[in-house]
Motif scaffolding. Structure first.
Motif, PDB file in Angstrom:
ATOM      1  N   PRO A   4     115.962  55.624 -14.359  1.00 19.47           N
ATOM      2  CA  PRO A   4     114.782  55.295 -13.547  1.00 19.47           C
ATOM      3  C   PRO A   4     114.177  53.933 -13.901  1.00 19.47           C
ATOM      4  CG  PRO A   4     114.629  57.554 -14.314  1.00 19.47           C
ATOM      5  CD  PRO A   4     115.800  56.931 -15.013  1.00 19.47           C
ATOM      6  N   VAL A   5     114.212  53.572 -15.188  1.00 21.48           N
ATOM      7  CA  VAL A   5     113.698  52.264 -15.597  1.00 21.48           C
ATOM      8  C   VAL A   5     114.535  51.165 -14.958  1.00 21.48           C
ATOM      9  CG1 VAL A   5     113.468  50.683 -17.568  1.00 21.48           C
ATOM     10  CG2 VAL A   5     112.604  53.018 -17.727  1.00 21.48           C
ATOM     11  N   CYS A   6     115.854  51.351 -14.941  1.00 17.17           N
ATOM     12  CA  CYS A   6     116.747  50.379 -14.316  1.00 17.17           C
ATOM     13  C   CYS A   6     116.412  50.227 -12.832  1.00 17.17           C
ATOM     14  CB  CYS A   6     118.193  50.818 -14.509  1.00 17.17           C
ATOM     15  SG  CYS A   6     119.390  49.529 -14.169  1.00 17.17           S
ATOM     16  N   LEU A   7     116.161  51.342 -12.166  1.00 22.11           N
ATOM     17  CA  LEU A   7     115.786  51.303 -10.748  1.00 22.11           C
ATOM     18  C   LEU A   7     114.463  50.565 -10.557  1.00 22.11           C
ATOM     19  CD1 LEU A   7     116.152  52.118  -7.774  1.00 22.11           C
ATOM     20  CD2 LEU A   7     115.009  54.280  -8.346  1.00 22.11           C
ATOM     21  N   LEU A   9     113.162  48.319 -12.461  1.00 23.43           N
ATOM     22  CA  LEU A   9     113.389  46.897 -12.713  1.00 23.43           C
ATOM     23  C   LEU A   9     114.071  46.243 -11.519  1.00 23.43           C
ATOM     24  CD1 LEU A   9     114.495  47.081 -16.455  1.00 23.43           C
ATOM     25  CD2 LEU A   9     112.329  46.166 -15.562  1.00 23.43           C
ATOM     26  N   ALA A  10     114.994  46.936 -10.893  1.00 24.28           N
ATOM     27  CA  ALA A  10     115.668  46.413  -9.699  1.00 24.28           C
ATOM     28  C   ALA A  10     114.681  46.235  -8.550  1.00 24.28           C
ATOM     29  CB  ALA A  10     116.810  47.337  -9.280  1.00 24.28           C
ATOM     30  N   LEU A  11     113.631  47.035  -8.558  1.00 23.04           N
ATOM     31  CA  LEU A  11     112.588  46.942  -7.522  1.00 23.04           C
ATOM     32  C   LEU A  11     111.468  45.983  -7.938  1.00 23.04           C
ATOM     33  CD1 LEU A  11     112.397  50.714  -6.561  1.00 23.04           C
ATOM     34  CD2 LEU A  11     113.431  48.853  -5.225  1.00 23.04           C
ATOM     35  N   ALA A  12     111.727  45.169  -8.950  1.00 22.35           N
ATOM     36  CA  ALA A  12     110.822  44.114  -9.422  1.00 22.35           C
ATOM     37  C   ALA A  12     109.593  44.634 -10.154  1.00 22.35           C
ATOM     38  CB  ALA A  12     110.421  43.194  -8.272  1.00 22.35           C
ATOM     39  N   ALA A  13     109.716  45.758 -10.854  1.00 18.05           N
ATOM     40  CA  ALA A  13     108.610  46.237 -11.688  1.00 18.05           C
ATOM     41  C   ALA A  13     108.349  45.225 -12.793  1.00 18.05           C
ATOM     42  CB  ALA A  13     108.952  47.595 -12.291  1.00 18.05           C
ATOM     43  N   LEU A  43     117.130  43.205 -21.693  1.00 19.07           N
ATOM     44  CA  LEU A  43     117.954  42.433 -20.750  1.00 19.07           C
ATOM     45  C   LEU A  43     117.138  41.924 -19.567  1.00 19.07           C
ATOM     46  CD1 LEU A  43     121.259  44.500 -20.764  1.00 19.07           C
ATOM     47  CD2 LEU A  43     120.926  42.177 -21.643  1.00 19.07           C
ATOM     48  N   ALA A  44     116.079  42.664 -19.226  1.00 17.69           N
ATOM     49  CA  ALA A  44     115.211  42.266 -18.117  1.00 17.69           C
ATOM     50  C   ALA A  44     114.144  41.266 -18.550  1.00 17.69           C
ATOM     51  CB  ALA A  44     114.554  43.492 -17.496  1.00 17.69           C
TER      52      ALA A  44
END
Length: 170
Positions: A4-7, A9-13, A43-44
């Motif tokens: 969920p964190v990866c998602l 981050l992909a959504l610009a959190a 990594l983000a």
């Protein structure tokens, strides 16, 4: 919850966004011990030296307090938290940090008028003396006093760290 964190981050959190109590995303995986989440946040672009607002801790200090060995071993090479590095007896990294930023030897946390890293020594006597020596070599002020009027040597002596206290007094 790495997926969920990866998602998110992909959504610009915002990797540094604070929650309602002032705690940031890089701090939360320390509670669960999720190495995968820590990696994704780093990594983000997560700042491993970010201090949360509630206790003014870094992700490394949280890992230390919570006993997350796998996580603090990952964070040691990235951290500039001289208190946590000393607590872990990560002296090679501590020395490198103080060499690069000698001012951290007298760093005061927000809202903490007197307590410097010289007040925060490891529990083991030899490690405490080594941490104190490193900080003193980089300009730590042994004369500063805490809110109760104690010097770093007084604080060390109260904890039974006689060698460190003597070194600080010298």
């Amino acid at each position: 919850h790495a997926d969920p964190v990866c998602l998110l981050l992909a959504l610009a959190a915002d990797v540094h966004g604070l929650d309602e109590v002032g705690i940031s995303p890089p701090h939360r995986p320390m509670q669960s011990g999720s190495a995968a989440t820590v990696e994704r946040l780093l990594l983000a672009g997560a700042d491993p030296n970010l201090r949360e607002h509630r206790w003014r801790g870094t992700p490394l200090s949280w890992a230390v307090v919570l006993g997350r060995r796998q996580l603090f071993e990952r964070l040691i090479p990235l951290s500039r938290d001289v208190r946590a590095l000393a607590a872990l007896a990560a002296f090679e990294r501590l020395e490198a940090v103080l060499q690069a930023e000698p001012g951290l030897a007298n760093d005061r946390l927000d809202g903490d008028a007197a307590v410097t890293p010289l007040f925060s020594l490891p529990d083991e006597e030899a490690a405490a003396a080594q941490a104190a020596g490193s900080r003193l070599a980089h300009g730590a002020d042994p004369a500063v006093r805490d809110a109760e009027g104690r010097t770093p040597a007084d604080a060390a002596r109260l904890r039974g760290l006689e060698d460190a206290a003597e070194l600080i007094e010298q």
